[in-house]
Scaffold this motif. Structure first.
Motif, short mmCIF file in Angstrom:
data_model
loop_
_atom_site.label_atom_id
_atom_site.label_comp_id
_atom_site.label_asym_id
_atom_site.label_seq_id
_atom_site.Cartn_x
_atom_site.Cartn_y
_atom_site.Cartn_z
N GLU A 21 37.24 25.86 50.53
CA GLU A 21 37.74 25.21 51.74
C GLU A 21 39.16 25.69 51.97
OE1 GLU A 21 35.95 23.25 53.77
OE2 GLU A 21 34.26 23.66 52.43
N ARG A 22 39.57 25.78 53.22
CA ARG A 22 40.89 26.33 53.54
C ARG A 22 42.03 25.58 52.85
NH1 ARG A 22 42.32 28.51 58.50
NH2 ARG A 22 44.37 28.71 57.61
N SER A 23 41.88 24.27 52.64
CA SER A 23 42.95 23.49 52.02
C SER A 23 42.93 23.57 50.49
CB SER A 23 42.83 22.03 52.44
OG SER A 23 41.58 21.51 52.02
N GLU A 24 41.84 24.09 49.93
CA GLU A 24 41.68 24.14 48.48
C GLU A 24 42.42 25.35 47.89
OE1 GLU A 24 37.94 24.22 45.32
OE2 GLU A 24 37.56 24.18 47.46
N ARG A 25 43.21 25.09 46.86
CA ARG A 25 43.93 26.16 46.18
C ARG A 25 43.15 26.62 44.96
NH1 ARG A 25 49.03 22.66 46.36
NH2 ARG A 25 49.80 23.07 48.44
N SER A 26 43.30 27.88 44.65
CA SER A 26 42.71 28.46 43.44
C SER A 26 43.83 29.07 42.62
CB SER A 26 41.71 29.56 43.81
OG SER A 26 40.65 29.03 44.56
N THR A 27 43.58 29.22 41.33
CA THR A 27 44.58 29.85 40.48
C THR A 27 44.18 31.29 40.19
OG1 THR A 27 43.51 29.24 38.39
CG2 THR A 27 45.07 27.63 39.35
N ILE A 28 45.16 32.06 39.84
CA ILE A 28 44.90 33.45 39.45
C ILE A 28 43.99 33.46 38.22
CG2 ILE A 28 45.95 35.59 38.61
CD1 ILE A 28 46.54 35.05 41.55
N GLN A 29 44.21 32.52 37.32
CA GLN A 29 43.38 32.45 36.11
C GLN A 29 41.91 32.24 36.48
OE1 GLN A 29 44.58 32.93 32.76
NE2 GLN A 29 42.38 33.35 32.70
N GLU A 30 41.64 31.34 37.41
CA GLU A 30 40.25 31.11 37.87
C GLU A 30 39.61 32.40 38.37
OE1 GLU A 30 39.57 28.27 41.12
OE2 GLU A 30 41.26 27.14 40.31
N GLY A 62 50.25 22.09 40.26
CA GLY A 62 49.41 21.89 41.44
C GLY A 62 49.44 23.08 42.38
N GLY A 63 50.08 24.15 41.96
CA GLY A 63 50.18 25.33 42.81
C GLY A 63 48.92 26.15 42.79
N GLY A 64 48.98 27.28 43.42
CA GLY A 64 47.84 28.18 43.48
C GLY A 64 47.91 29.01 44.74
N ILE A 65 46.79 29.60 45.08
CA ILE A 65 46.74 30.44 46.28
C ILE A 65 45.55 30.02 47.14
CG2 ILE A 65 47.90 32.39 45.18
CD1 ILE A 65 45.18 33.71 44.79
N ARG A 66 45.68 30.30 48.43
CA ARG A 66 44.60 30.05 49.38
C ARG A 66 44.78 31.00 50.56
NH1 ARG A 66 46.99 24.27 50.74
NH2 ARG A 66 48.80 24.93 51.92
N LEU A 67 43.74 31.13 51.35
CA LEU A 67 43.82 31.98 52.52
C LEU A 67 44.87 31.44 53.49
CD1 LEU A 67 40.06 32.72 53.34
CD2 LEU A 67 41.70 34.23 52.21
N ALA A 68 45.62 32.33 54.09
CA ALA A 68 46.62 31.93 55.08
C ALA A 68 46.00 31.82 56.47
CB ALA A 68 47.77 32.93 55.09
N HIS A 69 44.84 32.42 56.64
CA HIS A 69 44.16 32.43 57.95
C HIS A 69 42.67 32.17 57.72
CE1 HIS A 69 47.79 34.34 59.50
NE2 HIS A 69 47.70 35.19 58.49
N ALA A 70 42.00 31.80 58.77
CA ALA A 70 40.55 31.64 58.71
C ALA A 70 39.93 33.00 58.39
CB ALA A 70 40.03 31.11 60.04
N PRO A 71 38.81 33.02 57.66
CA PRO A 71 38.18 34.29 57.30
C PRO A 71 37.86 35.20 58.49
CG PRO A 71 37.23 32.54 56.00
CD PRO A 71 38.13 31.88 57.02
N GLU A 72 37.54 34.61 59.63
CA GLU A 72 37.22 35.44 60.80
C GLU A 72 38.46 36.12 61.39
OE1 GLU A 72 37.41 31.11 62.20
OE2 GLU A 72 36.45 32.15 60.54
N ALA A 73 39.64 35.73 60.95
CA ALA A 73 40.88 36.33 61.44
C ALA A 73 41.41 37.42 60.51
CB ALA A 73 41.95 35.25 61.62
#
Length: 147
Positions: A21-30, A62-73
């Motif tokens: 989900e766009r709001s969900e963060r993932s870690t580099i380790q994951e 609680g940090g991590g990474i997520r997409l900055a834009h919608a996948p279609e963009a």
């Protein structure tokens, strides 16, 4: 044409994040665990994806990474152009280092140049969303790798 491992890892990170989900963060380790690739490599790639504006990075607890834009963009051709350091298919594509004596009369550069342009043109037709056509299957496989 062969993409660098750096670009391959860039696309893998984007695909992984695209399953969330766009709001969900993932870690580099994951992500490292899911693909069984070096966390250190992914840190560098994620940093560059962040600088390029493809992902958002949040440091600390609680940090991590997520997409900055919608996948279609997110255009795949653009990502590849940004992440590859050069497109020197043969020596004569690099004006600074070209020592090939037949360059002035050779037709190979023109043919390879057209092929490279066609390759990039096809990639320009796709977004990250297009690559997530089987998002649920991709998500399932990546989660199994993390289990």
């Amino acid at each position: 044409m062969r993409l660098t491992m750096y670009t391959d890892f860039s696309l893998r990170i984007l695909l992984y994040l695209g399953t969330k989900e766009r709001s969900e963060r993932s870690t580099i380790q994951e992500i490292s665990d899911a693909y069984n690739i070096s966390k250190n490599h992914l840190v560098k790639v994620a940093h560059e994806l962040g600088k390029a504006g493809y992902i958002e990075t949040v440091r600390g607890r609680g940090g991590g990474i997520r997409l900055a834009h919608a996948p279609e963009a997110i255009n795949i051709g653009e990502v590849i152009r940004r992440m590859e350091d050069d497109f020197h298919l043969v020596e004569c594509f690099n004006p600074a280092g070209n020592q090939c004596p037949i360059t002035p009369v050779c037709g190979l550069k023109g043919v390879l140049g057209r092929a490279l342009n066609a390759y990039l043109q096809v990639l320009d037709e796709y977004t990250l969303e297009d690559l997530l056509v089987n998002k649920n299957g991709l998500k399932m496989i990546l989660q199994q790798q993390n289990a």
